[in-house]
Design an enzyme around this catalytic site. Sequence first.
Site, PDB file in Angstrom:
ATOM      1  N   ALA A   1       0.873  -1.171   0.000  1.00 36.84           N
ATOM      2  CA  ALA A   1       0.000   0.000   0.000  1.00 36.84           C
ATOM      3  C   ALA A   1       0.911   1.221   0.000  1.00 36.84           C
ATOM      4  O   ALA A   1       2.071   1.137   0.421  1.00 36.84           O
ATOM      5  CB  ALA A   1      -0.878  -0.022   1.235  1.00 36.84           C
TER       6      ALA A   1
ATOM      7  N   GLY B   1       0.651  -4.947   0.949  1.00 36.29           N
ATOM      8  CA  GLY B   1      -0.571  -4.987   0.135  1.00 36.29           C
ATOM      9  C   GLY B   1      -0.363  -5.663  -1.210  1.00 36.29           C
ATOM     10  O   GLY B   1      -1.324  -6.171  -1.805  1.00 36.29           O
TER      11      GLY B   1
ATOM     12  N   GLU C   1      -0.673  -9.242  -0.446  1.00 39.59           N
ATOM     13  CA  GLU C   1      -2.090  -9.460  -0.118  1.00 39.59           C
ATOM     14  C   GLU C   1      -2.940  -9.486  -1.391  1.00 39.59           C
ATOM     15  O   GLU C   1      -3.880 -10.270  -1.513  1.00 39.59           O
ATOM     16  CB  GLU C   1      -2.569  -8.377   0.853  1.00 39.59           C
ATOM     17  CG  GLU C   1      -1.931  -8.568   2.233  1.00 39.59           C
ATOM     18  CD  GLU C   1      -2.164  -7.397   3.171  1.00 39.59           C
ATOM     19  OE1 GLU C   1      -1.867  -6.254   2.769  1.00 39.59           O
ATOM     20  OE2 GLU C   1      -2.649  -7.613   4.292  1.00 39.59           O
TER      21      GLU C   1
ATOM     22  N   GLU D   1       4.980  -5.214   7.299  1.00 38.87           N
ATOM     23  CA  GLU D   1       4.267  -4.138   8.018  1.00 38.87           C
ATOM     24  C   GLU D   1       4.802  -3.859   9.417  1.00 38.87           C
ATOM     25  O   GLU D   1       4.780  -2.720   9.878  1.00 38.87           O
ATOM     26  CB  GLU D   1       2.762  -4.463   8.088  1.00 38.87           C
ATOM     27  CG  GLU D   1       2.014  -4.243   6.789  1.00 38.87           C
ATOM     28  CD  GLU D   1       2.065  -5.424   5.835  1.00 38.87           C
ATOM     29  OE1 GLU D   1       2.872  -6.351   6.052  1.00 38.87           O
ATOM     30  OE2 GLU D   1       1.289  -5.404   4.867  1.00 38.87           O
TER      31      GLU D   1
HETATM   32  N1  COA Z   1       4.625   3.101  -0.730  1.00 38.46           N
HETATM   33  C1  COA Z   1       4.985   4.257  -1.288  1.00 38.46           C
HETATM   34  N2  COA Z   1       6.108   4.407  -2.013  1.00 38.46           N
HETATM   35  C2  COA Z   1       6.857   3.323  -2.189  1.00 38.46           C
HETATM   36  C3  COA Z   1       6.526   2.070  -1.634  1.00 38.46           C
HETATM   37  C4  COA Z   1       5.343   1.983  -0.879  1.00 38.46           C
HETATM   38  N3  COA Z   1       4.941   0.836  -0.322  1.00 38.46           N
HETATM   39  N4  COA Z   1       7.511   1.182  -1.963  1.00 38.46           N
HETATM   40  C5  COA Z   1       8.407   1.854  -2.720  1.00 38.46           C
HETATM   41  N5  COA Z   1       8.019   3.142  -2.849  1.00 38.46           N
HETATM   42  C6  COA Z   1       8.690   4.219  -3.578  1.00 38.46           C
HETATM   43  C7  COA Z   1       9.910   4.736  -2.835  1.00 38.46           C
HETATM   44  O1  COA Z   1       9.514   5.694  -1.866  1.00 38.46           O
HETATM   45  C8  COA Z   1      10.688   5.351  -3.973  1.00 38.46           C
HETATM   46  O2  COA Z   1      10.107   6.591  -4.314  1.00 38.46           O
HETATM   47  P1  COA Z   1      11.043   7.877  -4.609  1.00 38.46           P
HETATM   48  O3  COA Z   1      11.924   7.474  -5.764  1.00 38.46           O
HETATM   49  O4  COA Z   1      10.062   8.952  -4.947  1.00 38.46           O
HETATM   50  O5  COA Z   1      11.822   8.107  -3.352  1.00 38.46           O
HETATM   51  C9  COA Z   1      10.430   4.396  -5.128  1.00 38.46           C
HETATM   52  O6  COA Z   1       9.222   3.706  -4.792  1.00 38.46           O
HETATM   53  C10 COA Z   1      11.527   3.367  -5.315  1.00 38.46           C
HETATM   54  O7  COA Z   1      11.726   2.671  -4.098  1.00 38.46           O
HETATM   55  P2  COA Z   1      13.137   2.523  -3.356  1.00 38.46           P
HETATM   56  O8  COA Z   1      12.884   2.283  -1.910  1.00 38.46           O
HETATM   57  O9  COA Z   1      14.025   3.673  -3.711  1.00 38.46           O
HETATM   58  O10 COA Z   1      13.700   1.214  -4.070  1.00 38.46           O
HETATM   59  P3  COA Z   1      14.775   0.178  -3.466  1.00 38.46           P
HETATM   60  O11 COA Z   1      15.161  -0.689  -4.601  1.00 38.46           O
HETATM   61  O12 COA Z   1      15.819   0.892  -2.718  1.00 38.46           O
HETATM   62  O13 COA Z   1      13.942  -0.695  -2.390  1.00 38.46           O
HETATM   63  C11 COA Z   1      12.029  -1.923  -1.577  1.00 38.46           C
HETATM   64  C12 COA Z   1      12.875  -1.516  -2.802  1.00 38.46           C
HETATM   65  C13 COA Z   1      10.788  -2.670  -2.097  1.00 38.46           C
HETATM   66  C14 COA Z   1      12.839  -2.837  -0.665  1.00 38.46           C
HETATM   67  C15 COA Z   1      11.607  -0.671  -0.793  1.00 38.46           C
HETATM   68  O14 COA Z   1      11.028   0.253  -1.719  1.00 38.46           O
HETATM   69  C16 COA Z   1      10.609  -0.905   0.290  1.00 38.46           C
HETATM   70  O15 COA Z   1      10.974  -1.406   1.346  1.00 38.46           O
HETATM   71  N6  COA Z   1       9.347  -0.496   0.079  1.00 38.46           N
HETATM   72  C17 COA Z   1       8.312  -0.546   1.061  1.00 38.46           C
HETATM   73  C18 COA Z   1       7.825  -1.965   1.258  1.00 38.46           C
HETATM   74  C19 COA Z   1       6.803  -2.004   2.357  1.00 38.46           C
HETATM   75  O16 COA Z   1       7.055  -1.782   3.514  1.00 38.46           O
HETATM   76  N7  COA Z   1       5.573  -2.357   1.953  1.00 38.46           N
HETATM   77  C20 COA Z   1       4.487  -2.559   2.857  1.00 38.46           C
HETATM   78  C21 COA Z   1       3.696  -1.338   2.969  1.00 38.46           C
HETATM   79  S1  COA Z   1       2.304  -1.648   4.004  1.00 38.46           S
END
Ligand code: COA
Length: 260
Positions: free
Chosen positions: A66, A112, A115, A135
């Site tokens: 999400a 999400g 999910e 989460e």
């Molecule tokens: N919500 C909003 N934005 C998200 C996102 C999310 N769940 N997951 C990734 N993004 C965005 C990042 O903020 C970033 O945006 P920006 O370029 O404007 O800063 C872009 O997507 C790229 O992500 P980034 O984190 O730079 O890539 P990465 O390769 O370093 O890491 C992940 C990849 C998937 C490990 C990391 O993005 C992450 O941990 N995301 C969140 C996962 C999460 O907790 N999901 C559950 C949410 S309930």
Amino acid sequence: MNYENILLEKKERILYLTINRESKLNALNKATLAELHFAITDAFRDEEVGGIIITGAGSKAFVAGADIAEFADLSEDEGRIFAQEGHHKVFDIIHGSEKPIIAAINGFALGGGLELAMACHIRIAAETAKLGLPEVTLGLIPGYGGTQRLTQLVGRGRALEMILTADMIGADTALQYGLVNQVVSAESLMSAATEKMQKILSRAPLALGAAIQAVNASLQDGVNGFEAEIDQFARCFDTEDFKEGVAAFLEKRKANFKGK
Ligand code: COA
């Protein structure tokens, strides 16, 4: 509806639905969830659509969760509404769809995103996919069905391990857990998903819907799944497709199902 966050393509009775926010790793914001609701309910009514394949744009992510930025400031009441709306408008309708829905997991399926994949009927993963429910790293728990559907798919011990550690698992481990049905190379993901869907769509459409409802009944509180199966089984006898399926078998030819 004007779609800005998803792409839709219809080909040979399959609706390909691509979540298209690649710069945010296809994170599900409100607008995307609204578009998903609209596109999926529209597909239910569309006689040209037999089944749906959901994937994410690009090679990095299916859906990375999400949209964290959107729920950062929610209160308890708002959090409840946030989860309820997601359940009712997107995740539950996918789960309960009488048309088969396959998740083609092309990269990160987190929070999400996992999910969403778990609400689908079948999951096929690229060998590069990473799956997890992170989460608790945010001070939250899964809110779009993750605690329930992961437990149903992999059992309580593995579900708690994944949720409490927040660790991601690779596609091969997901296959071993039963969290995904099949693992293929990234290049062959969409063709594998298409092949699986084509095989399913060669079967009697009303029987597919009846089978999904009967299987889903096994997970519904207060519903006797065996009774639900008897009802769905009986309903099949009243369909033209049943008569056609039996006639085709006896005449040693391929059935021509009409979904009637
Ligand atoms: N919500 C909003 N934005 C998200 C996102 C999310 N769940 N997951 C990734 N993004 C965005 C990042 O903020 C970033 O945006 P920006 O370029 O404007 O800063 C872009 O997507 C790229 O992500 P980034 O984190 O730079 O890539 P990465 O390769 O370093 O890491 C992940 C990849 C998937 C490990 C990391 O993005 C992450 O941990 N995301 C969140 C996962 C999460 O907790 N999901 C559950 C949410 S309930």
